[in-house]
Write a protein that holds these residues in place. Sequence first.
Motif, PDB file in Angstrom:
ATOM      1  N   GLU A 173      -5.931   0.096  -9.787  1.00 30.82           N
ATOM      2  CA  GLU A 173      -5.462   0.009  -8.089  1.00 30.82           C
ATOM      3  C   GLU A 173      -4.288  -0.916  -8.362  1.00 30.82           C
ATOM      4  OE1 GLU A 173      -8.100  -2.211  -5.217  1.00 30.82           O
ATOM      5  OE2 GLU A 173      -8.732  -3.131  -7.663  1.00 30.82           O
ATOM      6  N   ARG A 197      -1.667   0.252  -5.521  1.00 28.11           N
ATOM      7  CA  ARG A 197      -1.431  -0.278  -3.779  1.00 28.11           C
ATOM      8  C   ARG A 197      -0.139  -0.229  -3.916  1.00 28.11           C
ATOM      9  NH1 ARG A 197      -6.165  -0.887  -1.442  1.00 28.11           N
ATOM     10  NH2 ARG A 197      -7.782  -1.120  -2.635  1.00 28.11           N
ATOM     11  N   THR A 227      -2.824   3.507  -1.267  1.00 26.85           N
ATOM     12  CA  THR A 227      -4.286   2.575  -1.297  1.00 26.85           C
ATOM     13  C   THR A 227      -5.286   3.748  -0.660  1.00 26.85           C
ATOM     14  OG1 THR A 227      -3.109   1.225  -0.489  1.00 26.85           O
ATOM     15  CG2 THR A 227      -5.156   1.194  -0.196  1.00 26.85           C
ATOM     16  N   ASP A 255      -9.144   3.606  -2.931  1.00 25.65           N
ATOM     17  CA  ASP A 255      -9.919   3.339  -2.143  1.00 25.65           C
ATOM     18  C   ASP A 255     -11.109   4.385  -1.988  1.00 25.65           C
ATOM     19  OD1 ASP A 255      -8.880   0.867  -1.492  1.00 25.65           O
ATOM     20  OD2 ASP A 255      -8.302   1.471   0.698  1.00 25.65           O
TER      21      ASP A 255
END
Length: 77
Positions: free
Chosen positions: A37, A41, A46, A50
Amino acid sequence: MTAAVRRTEHDECALDFLGSEFTGQSYIDWPIERRLEAYLRHNGLTHLADDGEWFGVLLERVMVNFATARRAGWLPH
């Protein structure tokens, strides 16, 4: 988009992650999901971090490509 194309995109991203700083000693205490993650990011992805489905498949491809990355010398032995 076909499953084969989608798999290629995931594999490509997985290998990029496996060759990144996020698999190094600085992040050794982080779970793999958190590292992945953070990598997404950090690289402005992102929307992929998500997307639960995309992230899940990507995590699977990271695990499948682990041996490939190790053979390529991207991961410590």
